[in-house]
Design an enzyme around this catalytic site. Sequence first.
Site, PDB file in Angstrom:
ATOM      1  N   GLY A  36     -33.241  -5.267 -34.596  1.00 16.66           N
ATOM      2  CA  GLY A  36     -33.583  -4.875 -33.231  1.00 16.66           C
ATOM      3  C   GLY A  36     -34.461  -3.641 -33.256  1.00 16.66           C
ATOM      4  O   GLY A  36     -34.671  -3.021 -34.304  1.00 16.66           O
ATOM      5  N   GLY A  39     -33.450   2.429 -31.586  1.00 15.94           N
ATOM      6  CA  GLY A  39     -32.771   2.868 -30.370  1.00 15.94           C
ATOM      7  C   GLY A  39     -31.999   1.779 -29.661  1.00 15.94           C
ATOM      8  O   GLY A  39     -31.364   2.027 -28.637  1.00 15.94           O
ATOM      9  N   SER A  40     -32.024   0.572 -30.211  1.00 13.64           N
ATOM     10  CA  SER A  40     -31.320  -0.540 -29.562  1.00 13.64           C
ATOM     11  C   SER A  40     -29.805  -0.449 -29.739  1.00 13.64           C
ATOM     12  O   SER A  40     -29.046  -1.043 -28.968  1.00 13.64           O
ATOM     13  CB  SER A  40     -31.823  -1.880 -30.108  1.00 13.64           C
ATOM     14  N   GLY A  41     -29.372   0.270 -30.770  1.00 15.43           N
ATOM     15  CA  GLY A  41     -27.935   0.417 -31.000  1.00 15.43           C
ATOM     16  C   GLY A  41     -27.429  -0.268 -32.251  1.00 15.43           C
ATOM     17  O   GLY A  41     -26.225  -0.413 -32.438  1.00 15.43           O
ATOM     18  N   LYS A  42     -28.339  -0.672 -33.144  1.00 11.72           N
ATOM     19  CA  LYS A  42     -27.951  -1.382 -34.363  1.00 11.72           C
ATOM     20  C   LYS A  42     -26.928  -0.600 -35.184  1.00 11.72           C
ATOM     21  O   LYS A  42     -25.856  -1.103 -35.519  1.00 11.72           O
ATOM     22  CB  LYS A  42     -29.179  -1.658 -35.246  1.00 11.72           C
ATOM     23  N   SER A 110     -36.131  -4.437 -39.383  1.00  8.66           N
ATOM     24  CA  SER A 110     -36.581  -5.721 -39.947  1.00  8.66           C
ATOM     25  C   SER A 110     -37.340  -6.535 -38.900  1.00  8.66           C
ATOM     26  O   SER A 110     -36.856  -7.556 -38.428  1.00  8.66           O
ATOM     27  CB  SER A 110     -35.405  -6.520 -40.517  1.00  8.66           C
TER      28      SER A 110
END
Length: 204
Positions: A36, A39-42, A110
């Site tokens: 992702g 900043g998406s929270g991965k 990725s």
Amino acid sequence: MDNNKSKNITWHQSGINKFDRQKQLGHKSVMIWFTGLSGSGKSTVANALQQELYKRGISVYLLDGDNLRHGLNNNLSFSAEDRKESVRRTAEVGKLLVDAGVVTLAALISPFEEDRRIARTLYEVNEFVEVYVKCTLQECEKRDPKGLYAKARKGEIRQFTGIDQPYEVPKNPEIIIDTDTLAVDESVEIIINFLFNKLRLMDI
């Protein structure tokens, strides 16, 4: 063809295999691949999942993309070619951990579908779980926990995913988590349900 590769290397078969290790640990081993935008929270979701699995007695290890760049991947840039190599190295290390019987989490942007597809081919059926951590670019920029988007917008960071480098949304991920709307614990619960009810992690 890579002419630097030695032709005098053979695979040394271990006397203990992956299934022996899984049986000893009491659970299957899989790669859970978080992808992702920045900043998406991965990393946040992956770390929370790691803690939950650990509480349940699962042998688990998290390979975080940023952390890997302090060591294993510290000679790589953020070019498309080096991102490909980052994914390759992470997938190969993850394969070793899965072979050791460990539930392995990988959290890295990725951004390219082909690189993720190649990573998947290293694993057996049902051993690679792709988790798309879905979050709008606007929300990621709003969060901007590391201040990277602001720097990218100013031109201080080049080849930044979502700004001047594309992110290819996964076509067929096993799990989609929309962190625009889901809390961390809700996201973790979705993955836990998949692991225990669909993959039957403890059936060994």
